[in-house]
Design a protein around this motif. Structure first.
Motif, PDB file in Angstrom:
ATOM      1  N   VAL B 241      22.664 -27.748 -22.052  1.00  0.00           N
ATOM      2  CA  VAL B 241      21.565 -28.801 -21.795  1.00  0.00           C
ATOM      3  C   VAL B 241      20.217 -28.008 -22.308  1.00  0.00           C
ATOM      4  O   VAL B 241      19.340 -28.265 -23.095  1.00  0.00           O
ATOM      5  N   ARG B 242      20.249 -26.573 -21.816  1.00  0.00           N
ATOM      6  CA  ARG B 242      19.248 -25.780 -22.057  1.00  0.00           C
ATOM      7  C   ARG B 242      18.900 -25.395 -23.488  1.00  0.00           C
ATOM      8  O   ARG B 242      17.906 -25.409 -24.136  1.00  0.00           O
ATOM      9  N   SER B 243      20.230 -25.695 -24.164  1.00  0.00           N
ATOM     10  CA  SER B 243      20.294 -25.257 -25.839  1.00  0.00           C
ATOM     11  C   SER B 243      19.361 -26.286 -26.602  1.00  0.00           C
ATOM     12  O   SER B 243      18.680 -25.864 -27.624  1.00  0.00           O
ATOM     13  N   VAL B 244      19.059 -27.237 -25.883  1.00  0.00           N
ATOM     14  CA  VAL B 244      18.286 -28.431 -26.714  1.00  0.00           C
ATOM     15  C   VAL B 244      17.134 -28.855 -25.913  1.00  0.00           C
ATOM     16  O   VAL B 244      16.310 -29.578 -26.489  1.00  0.00           O
ATOM     17  N   MET B 245      17.203 -28.882 -24.633  1.00  0.00           N
ATOM     18  CA  MET B 245      15.928 -29.217 -23.686  1.00  0.00           C
ATOM     19  C   MET B 245      15.206 -27.948 -23.728  1.00  0.00           C
ATOM     20  O   MET B 245      15.422 -27.079 -23.193  1.00  0.00           O
TER      21      MET B 245
END
Lengths: 216, 343
Positions: B241-245
């Motif tokens: 999730v962190r990779s895109v948000m």
């Protein structure tokens, strides 16, 4: 010394006959063998590891016998098949025994070059094993097959020269008997020249054809 | 539509056995786009290949459209595969065939009549916007065009399921967007169920309805894309999730957090869904005697629902701040204090 062009022409035709027919027969034998070597190996389309191992060993055994020994060793078989053990026709039998396993290996290596992704796509589409071979494997390998068969053809020209040893005739025989044994340099040079042109021509044709298939 | 029951796939090597799939249960509904995300080697490729039995599960059952594939004969399985289209990361087109012949291939295999093949292939090429490329060869096409040929080929037999094996991983970002849009269109227009595997969370966010996270051959988390994005449970899911948000705290804000004075408190407020539309912060500023300073934030949309977080500094009396926090909590947004060592 007078050059007998009729002899050279006859020898040329004998070479073409030997190479042409032995190429035809050895491809007819080598192609299915090559396909079997590819599809029966471990992890392949029709995996049959024991069968693959036996087939592979047989091919290796035939490939390890030097041609000049093969030529003599299978004389009884040659006599059985063509009714004689000398002459152009008789030379074709050992040439086929020599070239078929060689061609099987060349075809095997061509087919192994085919992208495994394409074969996976075939499997995903639900292609039968035969469809996979004829509609995916062979068309994708065609250009490489042409190049490898060119190599085999040129190999056969070399081997056919040795077939002169059992009276097979041909350009190689002419070069040896006239040029080498009778010191007729002119005939030797002419025959060697013809062989050079033949090999060059075949390789160029093979390259062009392969490129045409690849580039469409 | 696709059901996995306790599927295991074990690879036997000389001295050890490796479980690529370690008891996978999965239920994919008709008409949805389902994404499986995982790092390489997590087992997602094996999972996808077990759907059309490119890889046969060691145990467990795979059912597609009511048919238990694992129990079919070779011939039945070949027929069942016509109901399952597949596209690949490296397209897997035949270089020796034209675009037309590539798309026609699955139809030729099943013995469809020439006129019908002609009609169908041209229809498909028009659909993927390659009508003018029918006589070209794959090596004359760009990556995106090749994938569109792959898609047309996969749709030729009018399948009910489309499997996508890292279908956009070899493509540039812009082409990826085009292909994803095309997949969405296929899903909506033809009602085809799509199962895709990827290592890019952006792909999941873009088109998936539901997502499962795979790790070491197990599905460790699954749910709607919104749920997993807004509230990831596992460390792996959080990573993805962190990779895109963009919830990384910028360096300047980080410094501020480290330097902050006693009456400054920094909080992360997570907005979920409809709450994003509420004028929450201005209400807090009006009701309580504190100052609000928005340091950083991003709001995005997931499946048409707004979602995001704000990094907010609250300045004021401690008692007043805690009252404000209580108010924020009641608005059903999640709020957490950001501490120096947490960043």
């Amino acid at each position: 010394m007078l050059v007998n062009y009729t002899d050279i022409w006859t020898a040329f035709l004998q070479t073409l006959t030997m190479v042409g027919l032995s190429l035809l027969f050895s491809t007819l034998i080598g192609l299915p063998l090559g396909i079997l070597l590819v599809v029966t190996r471990k992890g392949a389309l029709l995996e049959q590891v024991p069968f693959f191992n036996v087939l592979s060993s047989i091919v290796n055994i035939f490939r390890s016998v030097p041609f000049i020994i093969l030529l003599v060793a299978i004389i009884p078989l040659t006599r059985l098949i063509v009714g004689s053990s000398i002459g152009t026709q008789a030379a074709i039998v050992p040439l086929v025994f020599y070239a078929a396993p060689y061609i099987a290996r060349l075809i095997e290596s061509s087919l192994l070059e085919v992208d495994t992704g394409v074969l996976e796509a075939a499997k995903a589409m639900g292609a039968t094993p035969l469809q996979t071979i004829f509609r995916f494997l062979l068309p994708e390998a065609l250009s490489s097959l042409v190049l490898n068969l060119t190599i085999a053809t040129i190999g056969l020209i070399g081997a056919s020269a040795m077939a002169g040893a059992i009276g097979g005739g041909g350009l190689g025989d002419l070069a040896i008997t006239y040029g080498y044994q009778r010191f007729d340099t002119t005939v030797m040079l002419i025959t060697v020249g013809i062989l050079v042109i033949l090999v060059q021509g075949l390789q160029t044709m093979g390259n062009l054809l392969a490129r045409k298939i690849r580039r469409h | 539509m696709i059901t996995f029951k306790n599927v295991k796939k074990i690879y036997q090597t000389q001295d050890q056995s490796i479980a690529a799939l370690d008891g996978v249960d999965l239920e994919i509904k008709k008409g949805e786009i389902f994404g499986v995300i995982g790092f390489s080697g997590a087992g997602k490729s094996s999972l996808l290949r077990c759907v059309n039995l490119l890889e046969r599960p060691t145990s467990g059952s795979v059912t597609v459209d009511g048919q238990e594939l694992t129990s079919l004969s070779a011939k039945q399985l070949r027929e069942a595969k016509q109901q399952i289209g597949m596209i690949f990361q490296h397209f897997n087109l035949l270089d020796s065939n034209t675009v037309f012949a590539n798309v026609a291939k699955p139809l030729v295999l099943t013995g469809v009549k020439k006129a019908e093949i002609h009609r169908r292939v041209h229809e498909l090429l028009a659909f993927v916007d390659l009508a003018d490329k029918a006589d070209h060869y794959p090596d004359q096409l760009s990556g995106g065009q090749k994938q569109r040929v792959g898609i047309a080929r996969a749709l030729a037999t009018q399948p009910s399921v489309l499997l996508c094996d890292e279908a956009t991983s070899a493509l540039d970002p812009q082409t990826t967007q085009h292909i994803l849009r095309l997949l969405k269109q296929i899903n909506e227009e033809y009602g085809i169920t799509i199962l895709l595997i990827t290592h890019e969370m952006g792909v999941i966010r873009e088109i998936c309805d539901r997502v499962a996270v795979i790790e070491a051959g197990k599905l460790i988390e699954s749910g709607t894309v919104f749920d997993v994005f807004s509230n990831p449970q596992t460390a792996t899911a959080k990573n993805f999730v962190r990779s895109v948000m963009q919830d990384e705290i910028p360096a300047s804000v980080q410094q501020l957090i480290e330097r902050r004075e006693a009456n400054h408190h920094i909080y992360k407020i997570n907005f979920l869904g409809a709450h994003t539309g509420q004028p929450l912060l201005s209400q807090v500023a009006k009701r309580f005697d504190i100052d609000l300073n928005i340091l950083h934030g991003s709001i995005t949309e997931l499946q048409n629902i707004p979602f995001g977080s704000l990094l907010v500094e609250l300045i004021g009396e401690t008692a007043e701040i805690s009252r404000a926090l209580q108010y924020i909590d009641e608005a059903q947004v999640t709020v957490e204090e950001v501490l120096a060592d947490a960043g």
